[in-house]
Motif scaffolding. Structure first.
Motif, PDB file in Angstrom:
ATOM      1  N   GLU A  93       0.815  -1.243   0.190  1.00 29.28           N
ATOM      2  CA  GLU A  93      -0.141  -0.118   0.027  1.00 29.28           C
ATOM      3  C   GLU A  93       0.817   1.168  -0.139  1.00 29.28           C
ATOM      4  O   GLU A  93       0.513   2.387  -0.710  1.00 29.28           O
ATOM      5  N   ARG A  94       1.961   1.134   0.692  1.00 28.61           N
ATOM      6  CA  ARG A  94       2.876   2.269   0.802  1.00 28.61           C
ATOM      7  C   ARG A  94       3.442   2.457  -0.779  1.00 28.61           C
ATOM      8  O   ARG A  94       3.659   3.767  -1.068  1.00 28.61           O
ATOM      9  N   SER A  95       3.836   1.696  -1.213  1.00 28.11           N
ATOM     10  CA  SER A  95       4.490   1.703  -2.684  1.00 28.11           C
ATOM     11  C   SER A  95       3.559   2.349  -3.558  1.00 28.11           C
ATOM     12  O   SER A  95       3.812   2.978  -4.470  1.00 28.11           O
ATOM     13  N   LEU A  96       2.088   1.790  -3.432  1.00 27.29           N
ATOM     14  CA  LEU A  96       1.095   2.071  -4.491  1.00 27.29           C
ATOM     15  C   LEU A  96       0.666   3.698  -4.229  1.00 27.29           C
ATOM     16  O   LEU A  96       0.228   4.296  -5.267  1.00 27.29           O
ATOM     17  N   GLN A  97       1.071   4.155  -3.107  1.00 27.31           N
ATOM     18  CA  GLN A  97       0.630   5.681  -2.843  1.00 27.31           C
ATOM     19  C   GLN A  97       1.569   6.540  -4.109  1.00 27.31           C
ATOM     20  O   GLN A  97       1.120   7.860  -4.194  1.00 27.31           O
ATOM     21  N   VAL A  98       2.710   6.289  -4.559  1.00 28.63           N
ATOM     22  CA  VAL A  98       3.304   7.207  -5.319  1.00 28.63           C
ATOM     23  C   VAL A  98       3.117   6.747  -6.717  1.00 28.63           C
ATOM     24  O   VAL A  98       3.620   7.433  -7.769  1.00 28.63           O
ATOM     25  N   LEU A  99       2.295   5.831  -7.252  1.00 26.94           N
ATOM     26  CA  LEU A  99       1.885   5.653  -8.407  1.00 26.94           C
ATOM     27  C   LEU A  99       0.991   6.855  -8.950  1.00 26.94           C
ATOM     28  O   LEU A  99       0.083   6.982  -7.991  1.00 26.94           O
ATOM     29  N   ASP A 100       0.817   7.550  -9.978  1.00 26.14           N
ATOM     30  CA  ASP A 100       0.109   8.395 -10.525  1.00 26.14           C
ATOM     31  C   ASP A 100      -0.521   8.548 -11.593  1.00 26.14           C
ATOM     32  O   ASP A 100      -0.729   9.346 -12.280  1.00 26.14           O
ATOM     33  N   GLY A 101      -0.234   7.356 -12.678  1.00 26.31           N
ATOM     34  CA  GLY A 101      -0.780   7.464 -13.718  1.00 26.31           C
ATOM     35  C   GLY A 101      -0.488   6.103 -14.714  1.00 26.31           C
ATOM     36  O   GLY A 101       0.087   5.115 -14.225  1.00 26.31           O
ATOM     37  N   GLY A 102      -0.756   6.342 -15.990  1.00 22.76           N
ATOM     38  CA  GLY A 102      -0.434   5.166 -17.026  1.00 22.76           C
ATOM     39  C   GLY A 102      -1.834   4.586 -17.319  1.00 22.76           C
ATOM     40  O   GLY A 102      -2.923   4.883 -16.696  1.00 22.76           O
ATOM     41  N   GLU A 103      -1.928   3.883 -18.280  1.00 20.84           N
ATOM     42  CA  GLU A 103      -3.115   3.511 -18.944  1.00 20.84           C
ATOM     43  C   GLU A 103      -3.913   2.623 -18.222  1.00 20.84           C
ATOM     44  O   GLU A 103      -5.138   2.625 -18.117  1.00 20.84           O
ATOM     45  N   ASP A 104      -3.166   1.564 -17.500  1.00 21.71           N
ATOM     46  CA  ASP A 104      -3.521   0.475 -16.806  1.00 21.71           C
ATOM     47  C   ASP A 104      -3.897   0.845 -15.061  1.00 21.71           C
ATOM     48  O   ASP A 104      -4.026   0.084 -14.211  1.00 21.71           O
ATOM     49  N   PHE A 105      -3.462   2.154 -14.732  1.00 25.60           N
ATOM     50  CA  PHE A 105      -3.529   2.703 -13.484  1.00 25.60           C
ATOM     51  C   PHE A 105      -4.880   2.574 -12.778  1.00 25.60           C
ATOM     52  O   PHE A 105      -4.863   1.954 -11.650  1.00 25.60           O
ATOM     53  N   ALA A 106      -6.056   2.955 -13.320  1.00 26.24           N
ATOM     54  CA  ALA A 106      -7.135   3.153 -12.949  1.00 26.24           C
ATOM     55  C   ALA A 106      -7.671   1.554 -12.620  1.00 26.24           C
ATOM     56  O   ALA A 106      -8.180   1.293 -11.581  1.00 26.24           O
ATOM     57  N   ALA A 107      -7.455   0.637 -13.697  1.00 29.52           N
ATOM     58  CA  ALA A 107      -7.883  -0.558 -13.386  1.00 29.52           C
ATOM     59  C   ALA A 107      -7.241  -1.361 -12.191  1.00 29.52           C
ATOM     60  O   ALA A 107      -7.648  -2.006 -11.538  1.00 29.52           O
TER      61      ALA A 107
END
Length: 143
Positions: A93-107
């Motif tokens: 969950e901590r690693s996910l907090q800094v993801l911020d985009g990309g085509e597959d991000f929302a899914a």
């Protein structure tokens, strides 16, 4: 400890375990091959490492523990495995907090949340049974 209650606490629903495994694999594949973006260097490799650790801890939790002769030790080992899995989930969950985009991000984000919810429900069910078993050791004997 009641041996039947101990055995029952380790009856993992095969459909649930299969679903968690499939979802974990799909999310691992997306974290490796998907179009995910972050502005912070090293985030995706760290996420993949954390996700692999989570999978390893999930396998550890669901392993057969009948080889452990003492029921109390079997239950304590399962509780420790569950704590390790919770810790792995927190790191993911901590690693996910800094993801911020990309085509597959929302899914990916939606799928992670669904996986997390099902995983926590699965864990909480078994943790409650194991906690009750450990607590039962301190109950006064019935007359």
């Amino acid at each position: 400890m009641d041996p039947r209650a101990v055995e029952a606490s380790f009856e993992f629903n095969p459909e649930t375990v299969g679903r968690l495994r499939s979802r974990w694999l799909a999310l691992m594949e997306t974290s490796l091959w998907g179009d995910l973006k972050t502005s912070k260097i090293g985030t995706l490799p760290r996420l993949r490492k954390r996700w692999l650790e989570l999978g390893e801890n999930l396998v550890s939790l669901t392993r057969d523990r009948r080889w452990i002769p003492q029921p109390r030790e079997r239950v304590k080992g399962a509780m420790a495995a569950s704590l390790n899995l919770r810790d792995s989930l927190l790191h993911v969950e901590r690693s996910l907090q800094v993801l911020d985009g990309g085509e597959d991000f929302a899914a990916f984000e939606k799928d992670i949340l669904q996986f997390r919810q099902e995983l926590l429900q699965f864990m909480e069910h078994h943790e409650k049974a194991w906690g009750d078993l450990l607590e039962s050791q301190y109950d006064p004997p019935e007359e």
